[in-house]
Each structure stands twice: as structure tokens, then as C-alpha cells.
Write an enzyme that holds these catalytic residues in place. Structure first.
Site, PDB file in Angstrom:
ATOM      1  N   GLY A 101      90.407  34.402  74.109  1.00  0.00           N
ATOM      2  CA  GLY A 101      88.767  34.440  74.569  1.00  0.00           C
ATOM      3  C   GLY A 101      88.448  33.369  73.805  1.00  0.00           C
ATOM      4  O   GLY A 101      88.457  32.862  72.988  1.00  0.00           O
TER       5      GLY A 101
ATOM      6  N   CYS B 285      80.186  23.080  70.894  1.00  0.00           N
ATOM      7  CA  CYS B 285      80.377  24.032  71.890  1.00  0.00           C
ATOM      8  C   CYS B 285      79.017  24.961  72.508  1.00  0.00           C
ATOM      9  O   CYS B 285      79.204  25.465  73.401  1.00  0.00           O
ATOM     10  CB  CYS B 285      81.593  24.864  71.348  1.00  0.00           C
ATOM     11  SG  CYS B 285      81.227  25.456  69.870  1.00  0.00           S
TER      12      CYS B 285
ATOM     13  N   SER C 157      71.678  27.414  63.778  1.00  0.00           N
ATOM     14  CA  SER C 157      72.889  27.592  64.142  1.00  0.00           C
ATOM     15  C   SER C 157      73.225  28.947  64.619  1.00  0.00           C
ATOM     16  O   SER C 157      72.573  29.998  64.254  1.00  0.00           O
ATOM     17  CB  SER C 157      73.851  27.027  63.304  1.00  0.00           C
ATOM     18  OG  SER C 157      74.045  25.708  62.842  1.00  0.00           O
TER      19      SER C 157
ATOM     20  N   GLU D 146      75.966  27.561  58.955  1.00  0.00           N
ATOM     21  CA  GLU D 146      77.474  27.274  59.087  1.00  0.00           C
ATOM     22  C   GLU D 146      77.691  25.603  58.768  1.00  0.00           C
ATOM     23  O   GLU D 146      76.713  24.909  58.700  1.00  0.00           O
ATOM     24  CB  GLU D 146      77.769  27.499  60.499  1.00  0.00           C
ATOM     25  CG  GLU D 146      77.103  26.784  61.574  1.00  0.00           C
ATOM     26  CD  GLU D 146      77.479  25.572  62.146  1.00  0.00           C
ATOM     27  OE1 GLU D 146      78.568  25.168  61.830  1.00  0.00           O
ATOM     28  OE2 GLU D 146      76.840  25.247  63.336  1.00  0.00           O
TER      29      GLU D 146
ATOM     30  N   GLN E  78      79.998  23.449  59.839  1.00  0.00           N
ATOM     31  CA  GLN E  78      80.592  22.352  60.904  1.00  0.00           C
ATOM     32  C   GLN E  78      79.557  21.635  61.368  1.00  0.00           C
ATOM     33  O   GLN E  78      79.966  20.414  61.824  1.00  0.00           O
ATOM     34  CB  GLN E  78      81.642  23.256  61.870  1.00  0.00           C
ATOM     35  CG  GLN E  78      82.581  23.908  61.569  1.00  0.00           C
ATOM     36  CD  GLN E  78      82.215  25.229  60.864  1.00  0.00           C
ATOM     37  OE1 GLN E  78      81.424  25.893  61.076  1.00  0.00           O
ATOM     38  NE2 GLN E  78      83.270  25.614  59.998  1.00  0.00           N
TER      39      GLN E  78
ATOM     40  N   GLY F  92      84.961  32.535  74.960  1.00  0.00           N
ATOM     41  CA  GLY F  92      83.567  32.484  75.171  1.00  0.00           C
ATOM     42  C   GLY F  92      82.777  32.609  73.897  1.00  0.00           C
ATOM     43  O   GLY F  92      83.084  31.857  72.869  1.00  0.00           O
ATOM     44  N   GLU F  93      81.578  33.306  73.829  1.00  0.00           N
ATOM     45  CA  GLU F  93      80.850  33.294  72.603  1.00  0.00           C
ATOM     46  C   GLU F  93      81.406  33.797  71.362  1.00  0.00           C
ATOM     47  O   GLU F  93      81.123  33.218  70.472  1.00  0.00           O
ATOM     48  CB  GLU F  93      79.454  34.052  72.963  1.00  0.00           C
ATOM     49  CG  GLU F  93      78.410  33.838  72.019  1.00  0.00           C
ATOM     50  CD  GLU F  93      77.064  34.708  72.179  1.00  0.00           C
ATOM     51  OE1 GLU F  93      76.523  35.579  71.304  1.00  0.00           O
ATOM     52  OE2 GLU F  93      76.604  34.665  73.501  1.00  0.00           O
ATOM     53  N   ILE F  94      81.998  34.921  71.533  1.00  0.00           N
ATOM     54  CA  ILE F  94      82.756  35.430  70.286  1.00  0.00           C
ATOM     55  C   ILE F  94      83.718  34.524  69.997  1.00  0.00           C
ATOM     56  O   ILE F  94      83.990  34.222  68.647  1.00  0.00           O
ATOM     57  CB  ILE F  94      83.128  36.811  70.495  1.00  0.00           C
ATOM     58  CG1 ILE F  94      81.850  37.689  70.700  1.00  0.00           C
ATOM     59  CG2 ILE F  94      83.865  37.338  69.027  1.00  0.00           C
ATOM     60  CD1 ILE F  94      81.954  39.138  71.130  1.00  0.00           C
ATOM     61  N   GLY F  95      84.452  34.162  70.866  1.00  0.00           N
ATOM     62  CA  GLY F  95      85.622  33.138  70.404  1.00  0.00           C
ATOM     63  C   GLY F  95      85.432  32.074  69.968  1.00  0.00           C
ATOM     64  O   GLY F  95      85.751  31.604  69.015  1.00  0.00           O
TER      65      GLY F  95
END
Length: 382
Positions: free
Chosen positions: A164, A39, A85, A90, A92, A166-169
Site C-alpha cells: 500500500g 510525498c 505535518s 515528525e 523527516q 497511499g496515505e496510510i502507507g
């Protein structure tokens, strides 16, 4: 190796979404390549021994950053460790690299060289996470929100609503991927973005006009929009049952008046900052240990690649010798009816040696000693 890359450091997520590679078309056009897309990252790795037309690649990937050779390899090893990252260390990304590599192999689009690089990157990523603490503790507000929800209320078999995309979501989504959640719903004003993020989470996207139904269905609600106004007001949460709401938006997504409801526990970004800051510092302290692993494994990888190169050179040389042998043998067979065997063998051996010597001399006349020692002269001499 050559890498074309675009990520969250240079482009906002909506722009990255428009830059995503159509993998079906990509793999139809190129060989010896692997695409890794998440993403917040788009990268394509090329074996330049096979993909020699760099201008074609550069034209296809306008706007992407380019890395070559040693820089490309070091970059990839860092990516596999989570060093590049959005969330340092992270987990993932390692799974995403494995999945991307497996897809390329199934399509028979890798090469012996890329196989070595990707297998090494996966190994390095595993070492970094088992031998250091680079992936321990929540370091983003998003992951801290998930950690708080799990620690205080448990997330197993819970329904989570993420408002949300976006970036935070996206940071929240990354943290949710590691949890055993019953169901994840993503809501966003731009439905397509909600759909993209929900797909990564193996969840469901909903339109904003269905938010009330999604709230009723959920146990935990995490708000992470960039809206300048409240998304959830007191009147929106009447008779919704017991809810955990974690508001990590700035400005706030949730009206503080909802605290008046006894059935709702509201947490804000201020409740999470101390958690993430402390954990991030711990991860930063692990960076030198991860870099040491990368340096060690890079040296091992270079030796593996050198061995591959030697084996490929020997294979090409054997093919070259076999090509000459076959041609000269055909000539000898044609002469077998008119000349005696001794004369045929004499002519065959001389012609064989002369052809090899001629190709070597022809190439070496205008070639420096150093270049000659490093070259596959029999390819150029043909």
C-alpha cells in the site's frame, strides 16, 4: 518572501503526485528560490526582491495556495518544527528542508535573504526537537505499527514489505525512514506510486503480481491499502516461514484465518490505536512550547533581515556614489589639458554635489516624508 504550497490537507496524494514541480525546469526559470517537496507536500519559496513578477509565479502555480511576508515566514518555521505535518512533530521534514536548501545553494539559486530564512528555520526545527517532546512517541497508526514491530521483534537488519502506497502507507514509510532496516519493498496496485514511495525509502518497488516472492523475502509485512477486499488470504501464506504481519488497513487487508498458522503473528489496527492516541495527546501538549520558540526566533530573524536590508541599502548607495564619481572624473580628465587643476577640482566637486542633490530633490518633490525615509531614493532618482 512568497510561498506557493499544496499539501495533504487540500489534495489527496495521487493529485499531489501530478502537481509535483519539475525542479530542473523550475531552477532554470527562477532565481532566489528553493523548492521543498515530499510525498505529501509541495512548496516553493521565493525572494520577492528578486522575483518581482508575481503574476508569472501565480500563473505557473495555479491551484497552489499563496502566502506572503510574515505569514509565509511563520508558516515555514512551523513546517520546520513538524507543526504542519501529517504526523505532528515528525523528524523527516527537517532533513528534507536541509537537502532542498543545499541543492538550491549548490545551483547558486538562493539569495542572502533566503539563506537567512532557511538557516533560521533549520535552527528552529532543531530547537523544537531538543527543547520539547514534540517528536516523541508514535502518533499515527502507521508509526505505531513500526514502533510495535521494532519493540516486539526488532527491525535492525530485517526485510520489511509495505503493501500500500497511499496515505496510510506514506505514514508507515515516514516512520520506517528512521529505522536501520536491511531492505524495504513497496507493493501497490499502481506500480508508479509504489516506485515513488520506494525511492523516498531508498527501497525497491514490486508489481502486485510479484507479491508472493516479496512475502517470502520479508520478515515483517505491513498492510495499508484501501482495498475493499482481502489482500492476503490464508492460502496466500502457506509455507512462507516465520512472519510478523501488521494489518492497519480499514477495511482489513488480511484474513483473520491466518492466525491459524503458528509461524505467523498477526496484529490489527485495534492493537495500535491506544498507543497512537496516547502519544498524540502528549505531543499536542508540547505545541505551546514550540510556538514560544517560533515567536522568539522570528523576532531574531527579523532583526537579522533588517541588518541585511541596511547593508544592501548602503551597498547600493556606495555604488550610486561611485557611478557619479566615475562619470564626473572622466569629464574632469578631459578638461585637464585645457584648464588649471584648481578650476578642474572646483568644477568636479560642484558637479558631484549638484548631481546628488538633483536626484534627491527630483525624487522627494512628489514623495511623502515617511516614504522618503524608507526609500532608496538614489535608485529612483537615476
Amino acid at each position: 518572501m512568497l510561498v506557493v504550497r499544496a499539501d495533504y490537507k487540500k489534495y489527496p496524494i495521487p493529485v499531489l503526485e501530478k502537481m509535483r514541480i519539475d525542479e530542473d525546469e523550475f531552477y532554470k526559470k527562477y532565481d532566489a528560490c528553493v523548492v521543498v517537496q515530499t510525498c505529501n507536500r509541495i512548496e516553493a519559496y521565493f525572494d520577492t526582491e528578486v522575483n518581482s513578477d508575481l503574476n508569472c509565479i501565480l500563473n505557473d502555480f495555479s491551484g497552489f495556495d499563496i502566502l506572503k511576508g510574515k505569514n509565509a515566514t511563520f508558516h515555514f518555521l512551523k513546517v520546520s518544527c513538524g507543526m504542519d505535518s501529517m504526523i505532528l512533530g515528525e523528524n523527516q521534514i527537517l532533513g528534507q528542508i536541509k537537502t532542498s536548501f543545499q541543492k538550491a545553494r549548490e545551483l547558486k539559486k538562493t539569495s542572502r535573504y533566503l539563506d537567512s530564512v532557511f538557516l533560521k528555520a533549520i535552527h528552529v526545527g532543531q530547537r523544537a526537537r531538543t527543547e520539547t517532546k514534540i517528536n516523541e512517541g508514535s502518533v499515527s497508526i502507521g508509526s505505531a505499527a513500526v514502533e510495535l514491530a521494532e519493540k516486539n521483534f526488532g527491525l535492525a537488519n530485517k526485510n520489511v514489505l509495505l503493501i500500500g502506497a497511499g496515505e496510510i502507507g506514506t505514514l508507515v514509510a515516514k516512520a520506517l525512514m528512521e529505522k536501520h532496516i536491511k531492505a524495504v519493498i513497496v507493493a501497490n496496485r499502481t506500480y508508479e506510486r509504489a516506485e515513488t514511495l520506494a525511492k523516498e525509502l531508498k527501497g525497491m518497488a514490486v508489481h502486485f503480481d510479484k507479491l508472493k516472492e516479496a512475502i517470502n523475502f520479508s520478515d515483517v509485512i505491513i498492510c495499508a491499502t484501501s482495498s475493499p477486499h482481502y489482500i492476503l488470504k490464508k492460502e496466500d501464506l502457506i509455507d512462507v516461514g516465520n512472519k510478523i504481519i501488521i494489518d492497519i488497513a480499514n477495511p482489513r487487508d488480511v484474513d483473520d484465518a491466518v492466525r491459524e498458522f503458528e509461524n505467523i503473528n498477526l496484529y490489527t489496527i485495534d492493537d495500535l490505536r491506544n498507543i497512537s492516541d496516547k502519544n498524540l495527546q502528549k505531543r499536542i501538549e508540547e505545541v505551546p512550547a514550540v510556538e514560544k520558540i517560533i515567536d522568539e526566533e522570528y523576532d531574531v530573524l527579523m532583526k537579522q533581515i533588517e541588518k541585511i536590508n541596511v547593508e544592501e541599502v548602503l551597498k547600493d548607495f556606495n555604488n550610486y556614489i561611485e557611478e557619479i564619481r566615475t562619470k564626473e572624473l572622466e569629464k574632469a580628465i578631459k578638461l585637464s589639458k585645457t584648464k588649471n587643476p584648481e578650476e578642474i577640482m572646483e568644477n568636479f566637486s560642484k558637479a558631484f554635489a549638484k548631481r546628488i542633490t538633483h536626484d534627491f530633490v527630483s525624487y522627494s518633490i512628489n514623495t511623502s516624508k515617511e516614504d522618503l525615509m524608507n526609500s532608496a531614493w538614489w535608485k529612483n532618482g537615476k
